[in-house]
Design a protein around this motif. Structure first.
Motif, PDB file in Angstrom:
ATOM      1  N   PRO A   1      31.192 -66.230 -51.876  1.00 36.17           N
ATOM      2  CA  PRO A   1      30.738 -65.310 -50.821  1.00 36.17           C
ATOM      3  C   PRO A   1      31.260 -63.887 -51.036  1.00 36.17           C
ATOM      4  N   GLY A   2      30.337 -62.914 -50.940  1.00 42.60           N
ATOM      5  CA  GLY A   2      30.713 -61.525 -51.131  1.00 42.60           C
ATOM      6  C   GLY A   2      30.613 -61.075 -52.574  1.00 42.60           C
TER       7      GLY A   2
ATOM      8  N   HIS B   1      23.239 -61.606 -52.718  1.00 45.93           N
ATOM      9  CA  HIS B   1      22.546 -62.688 -52.034  1.00 45.93           C
ATOM     10  C   HIS B   1      23.492 -63.570 -51.236  1.00 45.93           C
ATOM     11  N   LYS B   2      24.786 -63.313 -51.360  1.00 48.61           N
ATOM     12  CA  LYS B   2      25.777 -64.072 -50.593  1.00 48.61           C
ATOM     13  C   LYS B   2      26.755 -63.113 -49.929  1.00 48.61           C
TER      14      LYS B   2
ATOM     15  N   GLU C   1      23.767 -49.851 -48.816  1.00 54.23           N
ATOM     16  CA  GLU C   1      22.668 -49.966 -49.768  1.00 54.23           C
ATOM     17  C   GLU C   1      21.635 -50.954 -49.256  1.00 54.23           C
ATOM     18  N   VAL C   2      20.405 -50.775 -49.729  1.00 53.88           N
ATOM     19  CA  VAL C   2      19.367 -51.753 -49.425  1.00 53.88           C
ATOM     20  C   VAL C   2      19.040 -52.477 -50.722  1.00 53.88           C
ATOM     21  N   ILE C   3      19.312 -53.778 -50.738  1.00 48.46           N
ATOM     22  CA  ILE C   3      19.072 -54.571 -51.939  1.00 48.46           C
ATOM     23  C   ILE C   3      18.076 -55.676 -51.593  1.00 48.46           C
ATOM     24  N   ASP C   4      16.949 -55.684 -52.296  1.00 47.33           N
ATOM     25  CA  ASP C   4      15.862 -56.635 -52.002  1.00 47.33           C
ATOM     26  C   ASP C   4      15.478 -56.606 -50.531  1.00 47.33           C
TER      27      ASP C   4
ATOM     28  N   PHE D   1      28.706 -57.047 -48.219  1.00 45.14           N
ATOM     29  CA  PHE D   1      28.848 -57.403 -46.808  1.00 45.14           C
ATOM     30  C   PHE D   1      27.531 -57.169 -46.092  1.00 45.14           C
ATOM     31  N   GLN D   2      27.343 -57.917 -45.012  1.00 46.79           N
ATOM     32  CA  GLN D   2      26.187 -57.697 -44.160  1.00 46.79           C
ATOM     33  C   GLN D   2      26.687 -57.605 -42.725  1.00 46.79           C
ATOM     34  N   LEU D   3      26.146 -56.640 -42.007  1.00 43.95           N
ATOM     35  CA  LEU D   3      26.531 -56.498 -40.603  1.00 43.95           C
ATOM     36  C   LEU D   3      25.825 -57.569 -39.786  1.00 43.95           C
TER      37      LEU D   3
END
Ligand SMILES: [Zn+2]
Length: 104
Positions: A31-32, A36-37, A71-74, A96-98
């Protein structure tokens, strides 16, 4: 017996480099470790302390956050912390994702 063991040392360096790569690949699957994770956080202010709290995957030393970007990834908005090991200088990115930006 007193001959310099340069060849041996070079072989050891190569082994060390290969091990480092394997450890990095392993860390990238956790994770991280890849976009994708991502690790879920509730606030952007959690990104840097969290990333700084993850030890270097290669030597387990402390890391320093060198950059924190959005950043925006996929198509997914992510926070990326770029960290560098204070000891072996290995660099990697932690994703990380909020929590609020997760799709429903
Ligand atoms: Zn390290």
């Amino acid at each position: 017996m007193s001959r310099p063991k340069r060849a041996e040392r070079r072989a050891a360096d190569r082994l060390q480099a290969k091990l480092g790569k394997d450890l990095l690949r392993l860390a990238a699957s956790e994770p991280g470790g890849n976009p994708h994770k991502p690790i879920t956080v509730t606030s952007p202010s959690e990104v840097e302390p969290h990333a700084a709290g993850l030890p270097c995957p290669v030597c387990q030393s402390g890391v320093r956050v060198e950059e924190h970007t959005a950043e925006v990834i996929d198509g997914v908005r992510l926070r990326v912390a770029r960290v560098g090991c204070t000891f072996c200088k290995t660099k990697r990115a932690v994703y990380f994702q909020l929590a609020g930006s997760m799709p429903n």
